[in-house]
Design a protein around this motif. Structure first.
Motif, short mmCIF file in Angstrom:
data_model
loop_
_atom_site.label_atom_id
_atom_site.label_comp_id
_atom_site.label_asym_id
_atom_site.label_seq_id
_atom_site.Cartn_x
_atom_site.Cartn_y
_atom_site.Cartn_z
N GLU A 170 0.84 -1.21 0.00
CA GLU A 170 0.00 0.00 0.00
C GLU A 170 0.87 1.25 0.00
OE1 GLU A 170 -3.54 0.42 0.05
OE2 GLU A 170 -3.46 -1.65 -0.58
N ASN A 171 1.90 1.25 0.83
CA ASN A 171 2.80 2.41 0.89
C ASN A 171 3.48 2.63 -0.46
OD1 ASN A 171 2.17 2.83 3.56
ND2 ASN A 171 3.97 1.77 4.34
N MET A 172 3.94 1.54 -1.09
CA MET A 172 4.60 1.66 -2.39
C MET A 172 3.62 2.20 -3.43
SD MET A 172 6.66 -1.15 -4.75
CE MET A 172 5.59 -2.45 -4.23
N LYS A 173 2.38 1.71 -3.40
CA LYS A 173 1.37 2.14 -4.36
C LYS A 173 1.14 3.65 -4.27
CE LYS A 173 -2.90 1.02 -3.47
NZ LYS A 173 -4.16 0.29 -3.32
N TYR A 174 0.98 4.16 -3.06
CA TYR A 174 0.74 5.60 -2.89
C TYR A 174 1.98 6.42 -3.21
CZ TYR A 174 -3.80 4.46 -1.01
OH TYR A 174 -5.08 4.00 -0.89
N ILE B 269 4.31 5.64 -5.45
CA ILE B 269 4.44 5.67 -6.91
C ILE B 269 3.38 6.59 -7.51
CG2 ILE B 269 4.15 4.27 -8.99
CD1 ILE B 269 5.65 2.03 -7.46
N ALA B 270 2.17 6.55 -6.98
CA ALA B 270 1.12 7.44 -7.48
C ALA B 270 1.56 8.89 -7.36
CB ALA B 270 -0.18 7.21 -6.72
N VAL C 78 -0.42 11.03 -10.00
CA VAL C 78 -1.80 10.55 -9.96
C VAL C 78 -2.34 10.78 -8.54
CG1 VAL C 78 -3.31 8.54 -10.16
CG2 VAL C 78 -1.38 8.81 -11.73
N ASN C 79 -3.52 11.39 -8.47
CA ASN C 79 -4.13 11.68 -7.17
C ASN C 79 -4.89 10.45 -6.68
OD1 ASN C 79 -5.10 12.96 -4.92
ND2 ASN C 79 -6.75 14.01 -6.00
N LEU C 80 -4.16 9.54 -6.04
CA LEU C 80 -4.74 8.30 -5.52
C LEU C 80 -5.14 8.54 -4.08
CD1 LEU C 80 -5.16 5.40 -6.60
CD2 LEU C 80 -3.05 4.79 -5.46
N LYS C 81 -6.36 8.19 -3.73
CA LYS C 81 -6.83 8.41 -2.37
C LYS C 81 -7.19 7.09 -1.70
CE LYS C 81 -11.13 9.97 -4.52
NZ LYS C 81 -10.68 9.75 -5.88
N GLN C 82 -7.31 7.12 -0.40
CA GLN C 82 -7.72 5.93 0.35
C GLN C 82 -9.12 5.53 -0.09
OE1 GLN C 82 -6.01 4.21 2.75
NE2 GLN C 82 -4.22 5.52 2.75
N GLY C 83 -9.37 4.24 -0.20
CA GLY C 83 -10.71 3.77 -0.56
C GLY C 83 -10.93 3.71 -2.06
N LYS D 226 -0.13 3.60 -15.19
CA LYS D 226 1.13 4.23 -14.77
C LYS D 226 1.55 3.70 -13.41
CE LYS D 226 0.92 8.78 -16.96
NZ LYS D 226 0.79 10.23 -16.65
N ILE D 227 0.58 3.60 -12.51
CA ILE D 227 0.88 3.12 -11.16
C ILE D 227 1.29 1.64 -11.23
CG2 ILE D 227 -0.06 2.65 -8.86
CD1 ILE D 227 -1.97 5.06 -9.39
#
Length: 68
Positions: free
Chosen positions: A11-15, A17-18, A23-28, A40-41
């Motif tokens: 999860e940490n890596m995903k955010y 990289i976003a 890329v504006n990746l948010k929780q949920g 891209k992510i």
């Protein structure tokens, strides 16, 4: 089955990289991001995991390469 530590690390890596690719990746729920943004992510996750596992840089396809 993966343990919680590996899920948290993923999860940490995903955010991370976003953020790196803008890329504006948010929780949920993130159903509002485009396929291009999701790609891209995902692509960068694959690249990072490959590099960590092999110690080599991820091979990139050259333009005009039709070998696949």
């Amino acid at each position: 089955m993966a343990n919680n530590n590996s899920k948290t690390a993923f999860e940490n890596m995903k955010y991370e990289i976003a953020r790196e690719v803008g890329v504006n990746l948010k929780q949920g729920y993130n159903g509002d991001i485009s396929a291009r943004e999701a790609g891209k992510i995902g692509g960068n996750i694959v690249r990072k995991v490959f590099q960590a596992y092999t110690g080599n840089s991820y091979p990139t396809e050259r333009r005009g390469d039709t070998s696949r």
